[in-house]
Write a protein that holds these residues in place. Structure first.
Motif, PDB file in Angstrom:
ATOM      1  N   SER A   1       0.824  -1.221   0.000  1.00 53.04           N
ATOM      2  CA  SER A   1       0.000   0.000   0.000  1.00 53.04           C
ATOM      3  C   SER A   1       0.854   1.265   0.000  1.00 53.04           C
ATOM      4  CB  SER A   1      -0.925   0.018   1.229  1.00 53.04           C
ATOM      5  OG  SER A   1      -1.829  -1.070   1.211  1.00 53.04           O
ATOM      6  N   ALA A   2       2.150   1.132  -0.255  1.00 50.12           N
ATOM      7  CA  ALA A   2       3.058   2.280  -0.182  1.00 50.12           C
ATOM      8  C   ALA A   2       2.690   3.342  -1.218  1.00 50.12           C
ATOM      9  CB  ALA A   2       4.498   1.825  -0.392  1.00 50.12           C
ATOM     10  N   ARG A   3       2.969   4.590  -0.866  1.00 49.06           N
ATOM     11  CA  ARG A   3       2.657   5.720  -1.747  1.00 49.06           C
ATOM     12  C   ARG A   3       3.499   6.918  -1.315  1.00 49.06           C
ATOM     13  NH1 ARG A   3      -1.839   5.501   1.988  1.00 49.06           N
ATOM     14  NH2 ARG A   3      -2.077   7.477   3.143  1.00 49.06           N
ATOM     15  N   LEU A   4       3.356   8.009  -2.027  1.00 49.46           N
ATOM     16  CA  LEU A   4       3.962   9.274  -1.651  1.00 49.46           C
ATOM     17  C   LEU A   4       2.908  10.129  -0.967  1.00 49.46           C
ATOM     18  CD1 LEU A   4       6.002  10.029  -4.899  1.00 49.46           C
ATOM     19  CD2 LEU A   4       6.838   9.036  -2.755  1.00 49.46           C
ATOM     20  N   ASP A   5       3.142  10.465   0.290  1.00 50.98           N
ATOM     21  CA  ASP A   5       2.143  11.196   1.065  1.00 50.98           C
ATOM     22  C   ASP A   5       2.823  11.745   2.313  1.00 50.98           C
ATOM     23  OD1 ASP A   5      -0.329  12.192   1.902  1.00 50.98           O
ATOM     24  OD2 ASP A   5      -1.400  10.371   1.345  1.00 50.98           O
ATOM     25  N   SER A   6       2.056  12.360   3.175  1.00 51.87           N
ATOM     26  CA  SER A   6       2.582  12.859   4.432  1.00 51.87           C
ATOM     27  C   SER A   6       2.987  11.695   5.336  1.00 51.87           C
ATOM     28  CB  SER A   6       1.530  13.707   5.153  1.00 51.87           C
ATOM     29  OG  SER A   6       1.915  13.972   6.484  1.00 51.87           O
ATOM     30  N   GLY A   7       4.180  11.800   5.939  1.00 49.03           N
ATOM     31  CA  GLY A   7       4.637  10.742   6.828  1.00 49.03           C
ATOM     32  C   GLY A   7       3.755  10.550   8.043  1.00 49.03           C
ATOM     33  N   PHE A   8       2.967  11.569   8.375  1.00 49.09           N
ATOM     34  CA  PHE A   8       2.092  11.455   9.546  1.00 49.09           C
ATOM     35  C   PHE A   8       0.999  10.398   9.355  1.00 49.09           C
ATOM     36  CE2 PHE A   8       4.282  15.212  10.787  1.00 49.09           C
ATOM     37  CZ  PHE A   8       4.143  15.310  12.155  1.00 49.09           C
ATOM     38  N   PHE A   9       0.744   9.984   8.103  1.00 45.34           N
ATOM     39  CA  PHE A   9      -0.231   8.910   7.903  1.00 45.34           C
ATOM     40  C   PHE A   9       0.233   7.621   8.558  1.00 45.34           C
ATOM     41  CE2 PHE A   9      -2.026  11.588   4.537  1.00 45.34           C
ATOM     42  CZ  PHE A   9      -3.378  11.410   4.801  1.00 45.34           C
ATOM     43  N   ASP A  10       1.525   7.305   8.458  1.00 44.45           N
ATOM     44  CA  ASP A  10       2.019   6.106   9.123  1.00 44.45           C
ATOM     45  C   ASP A  10       1.903   6.237  10.635  1.00 44.45           C
ATOM     46  OD1 ASP A  10       2.602   4.753   6.796  1.00 44.45           O
ATOM     47  OD2 ASP A  10       4.716   5.343   6.759  1.00 44.45           O
ATOM     48  N   LEU A  11       2.096   7.435  11.129  1.00 45.05           N
ATOM     49  CA  LEU A  11       2.015   7.685  12.560  1.00 45.05           C
ATOM     50  C   LEU A  11       0.590   7.443  13.076  1.00 45.05           C
ATOM     51  CD1 LEU A  11       4.415   8.568  14.294  1.00 45.05           C
ATOM     52  CD2 LEU A  11       3.509  10.898  14.275  1.00 45.05           C
ATOM     53  N   VAL A  12      -0.386   8.039  12.407  1.00 42.89           N
ATOM     54  CA  VAL A  12      -1.768   7.899  12.883  1.00 42.89           C
ATOM     55  C   VAL A  12      -2.289   6.484  12.636  1.00 42.89           C
ATOM     56  CG1 VAL A  12      -2.258  10.349  12.589  1.00 42.89           C
ATOM     57  CG2 VAL A  12      -2.803   8.770  10.727  1.00 42.89           C
ATOM     58  N   SER A  13      -1.770   5.808  11.621  1.00 44.01           N
ATOM     59  CA  SER A  13      -2.178   4.423  11.392  1.00 44.01           C
ATOM     60  C   SER A  13      -1.735   3.531  12.545  1.00 44.01           C
ATOM     61  CB  SER A  13      -1.592   3.920  10.070  1.00 44.01           C
ATOM     62  OG  SER A  13      -1.924   2.569   9.847  1.00 44.01           O
ATOM     63  N   LEU A  14      -0.489   3.714  12.978  1.00 40.37           N
ATOM     64  CA  LEU A  14       0.011   2.943  14.119  1.00 40.37           C
ATOM     65  C   LEU A  14      -0.827   3.214  15.357  1.00 40.37           C
ATOM     66  CD1 LEU A  14       2.299   1.087  15.183  1.00 40.37           C
ATOM     67  CD2 LEU A  14       3.573   3.170  15.749  1.00 40.37           C
ATOM     68  N   TYR A  15      -1.166   4.475  15.570  1.00 41.32           N
ATOM     69  CA  TYR A  15      -1.966   4.856  16.734  1.00 41.32           C
ATOM     70  C   TYR A  15      -3.386   4.295  16.650  1.00 41.32           C
ATOM     71  CZ  TYR A  15      -4.651   7.765  19.958  1.00 41.32           C
ATOM     72  OH  TYR A  15      -5.489   8.193  20.954  1.00 41.32           O
ATOM     73  N   ASP A  16      -4.044   4.476  15.504  1.00 39.31           N
ATOM     74  CA  ASP A  16      -5.444   4.084  15.370  1.00 39.31           C
ATOM     75  C   ASP A  16      -5.658   2.591  15.563  1.00 39.31           C
ATOM     76  OD1 ASP A  16      -6.698   6.493  15.069  1.00 39.31           O
ATOM     77  OD2 ASP A  16      -6.726   6.476  12.886  1.00 39.31           O
ATOM     78  N   VAL A  17      -4.804   1.779  14.958  1.00 34.94           N
ATOM     79  CA  VAL A  17      -4.983   0.326  15.070  1.00 34.94           C
ATOM     80  C   VAL A  17      -4.713  -0.134  16.495  1.00 34.94           C
ATOM     81  CG1 VAL A  17      -4.191  -1.922  14.258  1.00 34.94           C
ATOM     82  CG2 VAL A  17      -4.491  -0.048  12.624  1.00 34.94           C
ATOM     83  N   ALA A  18      -3.678   0.416  17.123  1.00 31.39           N
ATOM     84  CA  ALA A  18      -3.401   0.037  18.519  1.00 31.39           C
ATOM     85  C   ALA A  18      -4.550   0.431  19.433  1.00 31.39           C
ATOM     86  CB  ALA A  18      -2.098   0.687  18.987  1.00 31.39           C
ATOM     87  N   GLU A  19      -5.148   1.588  19.175  1.00 30.86           N
ATOM     88  CA  GLU A  19      -6.281   2.041  19.979  1.00 30.86           C
ATOM     89  C   GLU A  19      -7.492   1.142  19.756  1.00 30.86           C
ATOM     90  OE1 GLU A  19      -8.283   6.325  20.701  1.00 30.86           O
ATOM     91  OE2 GLU A  19      -8.687   5.469  18.721  1.00 30.86           O
ATOM     92  N   ARG A  20      -7.799   0.860  18.489  1.00 32.34           N
ATOM     93  CA  ARG A  20      -8.994   0.060  18.173  1.00 32.34           C
ATOM     94  C   ARG A  20      -8.857  -1.367  18.684  1.00 32.34           C
ATOM     95  NH1 ARG A  20     -10.054  -3.086  13.793  1.00 32.34           N
ATOM     96  NH2 ARG A  20      -8.323  -2.198  12.604  1.00 32.34           N
TER      97      ARG A  20
ATOM     98  N   ARG B   1      -5.174  16.237  10.595  1.00 35.67           N
ATOM     99  CA  ARG B   1      -5.539  16.178   9.177  1.00 35.67           C
ATOM    100  C   ARG B   1      -5.390  14.760   8.635  1.00 35.67           C
ATOM    101  NH1 ARG B   1      -3.610  16.588   3.785  1.00 35.67           N
ATOM    102  NH2 ARG B   1      -1.548  15.965   4.535  1.00 35.67           N
ATOM    103  N   CYS B   2      -4.283  14.123   8.958  1.00 33.46           N
ATOM    104  CA  CYS B   2      -4.045  12.775   8.456  1.00 33.46           C
ATOM    105  C   CYS B   2      -4.984  11.755   9.098  1.00 33.46           C
ATOM    106  CB  CYS B   2      -2.585  12.379   8.693  1.00 33.46           C
ATOM    107  SG  CYS B   2      -1.419  13.249   7.640  1.00 33.46           S
ATOM    108  N   ARG B   3      -5.292  11.961  10.373  1.00 31.37           N
ATOM    109  CA  ARG B   3      -6.219  11.031  11.014  1.00 31.37           C
ATOM    110  C   ARG B   3      -7.615  11.159  10.407  1.00 31.37           C
ATOM    111  NH1 ARG B   3      -8.101   9.934  17.142  1.00 31.37           N
ATOM    112  NH2 ARG B   3      -8.386   7.686  16.849  1.00 31.37           N
ATOM    113  N   MET B   4      -8.007  12.385  10.085  1.00 30.60           N
ATOM    114  CA  MET B   4      -9.295  12.614   9.428  1.00 30.60           C
ATOM    115  C   MET B   4      -9.334  11.930   8.057  1.00 30.60           C
ATOM    116  SD  MET B   4     -10.862  16.257   8.118  1.00 30.60           S
ATOM    117  CE  MET B   4      -9.443  16.490   7.020  1.00 30.60           C
ATOM    118  N   LEU B   5      -8.284  12.118   7.261  1.00 32.02           N
ATOM    119  CA  LEU B   5      -8.264  11.539   5.923  1.00 32.02           C
ATOM    120  C   LEU B   5      -8.157  10.012   5.976  1.00 32.02           C
ATOM    121  CD1 LEU B   5      -6.040  14.087   3.990  1.00 32.02           C
ATOM    122  CD2 LEU B   5      -8.516  13.760   3.833  1.00 32.02           C
ATOM    123  N   ARG B   6      -7.440   9.505   6.955  1.00 29.76           N
ATOM    124  CA  ARG B   6      -7.368   8.049   7.095  1.00 29.76           C
ATOM    125  C   ARG B   6      -8.750   7.475   7.397  1.00 29.76           C
ATOM    126  NH1 ARG B   6      -6.879   3.844  10.668  1.00 29.76           N
ATOM    127  NH2 ARG B   6      -5.581   2.118   9.896  1.00 29.76           N
TER     128      ARG B   6
END
Length: 345
Positions: free
Chosen positions: A251-270, A307-312
């Motif tokens: 799923s790799a792409r060119l985007d803001s690095g904060f997407f990886d950050l919020v992804s790690l957070y969101d899945v651990a939280e859920r 912003r990244c958490r919203m878009l994710r």
């Protein structure tokens, strides 16, 4: 096309008595197989992953491995008919989610930040294709083979999420909603989409007025599915040198690095695997990605986090609607995230 495990093994050169020890993921286009063989590394087993020929993952793994980043050691890439087989070291199944220790998660944040730093598109030596790391079959460089998620791409994703979610609500795929709840949620989705697109436009204008060197949304190589199940923990003594191996880069792409950050957070939280503090994650990330200084301010980084958490969350809604499965409970969660992050913006 359909590809069998036997064809994958044949493409990898596995014949005779060498057979799969364990099928870790069954079903092309993403077979993952643990194979008993010492042919490639001298170790008793290796991991083989079959990818469609159009997949970018083999090239990304080769590039990151050659550059010394946190991925499995790539032993070979073999060509099959319409697919490629990545042969890599067998790290095992000790994933980050089994540790449940915030300190381990912060170490993973530091490692992914190093990758983001190396492939930051605001750096002149990364923009020029001829100066990108050499990748077999892609002479134009890594940036040329990755999708770029810009304002237009995310605008389309938000609209697809709205249309798809509304369709699934109305056709009954998402169960547990009364007719009144469906009408209310459809109205809420429309309003949230309008507010989201407005916020994205405002953010784009703000970005144009700032230096790219201090802009937290500067595009880089993003994993795209960075969670604690895709972070494997190496065993000693390798752990001292490189504690992790990041897997599943399809799923790799060119985007803001904060997407990886919020992804790690969101899945651990859920999944309730680890309680993480967003402020600590942001501070750790800033220190690791901009160690020489000249970094974004913490408030600017916090805005990018929201912003990244919203878009994710929008992208999750979009993906749910493509599966045909009942994601009703998850829809409620992602809509709530969009509402909270929009308020923070």
């Amino acid at each position: 096309m359909r590809t069998t495990i036997e064809e994958v093994l044949e493409a990898a050169g596995i014949r005779g008595g060498e057979r799969p020890v364990e099928v870790l993921r069954d079903g092309f286009p993403s077979y993952v197989i643990r194979v008993s063989t010492t042919t490639f590394s001298g170790c008793p087993t290796v991991i083989m992953k079959a990818c469609p020929h159009s997949s970018r993952e083999p090239d990304i793994l080769l590039c990151l491995d050659r550059a010394g980043f946190s991925v499995p050691n790539i032993l070979d890439v073999r060509q099959g008919e319409g697919f490629r087989v990545v042969i890599m070291e067998d790290i095992g199944t000790d994933a980050l989610h089994k540790h449940r220790d915030p300190e381990w998660y912060m170490r993973a944040v530091q490692e992914i930040a190093k990758i983001h730093k190396r492939f930051d598109l605001s750096m002149s030596d990364v923009v020029a294709p001829e100066r990108m790391p050499a990748i077999s079959g892609f002479p134009a460089g890594l940036a040329a083979i990755l999708p770029r998620y810009d304002l237009d791409k995310w605008t389309g994703a938000v609209r697809e999420a709205v249309d798809g979610t509304v369709q699934r609500l109305k056709d009954g795929t998402y169960r547990g909603f009364t007719p009144a709840e469906i009408d209310a949620l459809v109205s809420v989705l429309g309003s949230l989409a309008t507010d989201t697109l407005s916020a994205l436009g405002d953010r784009q204008e703000s970005y144009k007025r700032q230096s790219s060197a201090t802009e937290p949304s500067a595009q880089t190589l993003v994993h795209g599915d960075f969670h604690d199940g895709n972070v494997l923990v190496r065993s000693s003594p390798d752990r001292v040198i490189c504690p992790f191996a990041f897997v599943d880069w399809d799923s790799a792409r060119l985007d803001s690095g904060f997407f990886d950050l919020v992804s790690l957070y969101d899945v651990a939280e859920r999944m309730e695997t680890c309680r993480l503090d967003p402020e600590t994650m942001i501070a750790t990330y800033l220190d690791a990605r901009w160690p020489e200084g000249g970094r974004p301010s913490f408030p600017a980084a916090a805005i990018e986090w929201h912003r990244c958490r919203m878009l994710r969350a929008w992208d999750e809604l979009r993906w749910f609607s493509t599966t045909g499965d009942d994601f009703g409970d998850r829809v409620r969660r992602e809509v709530a995230i969009i509402q909270r992050t929009l308020s923070a913006l």
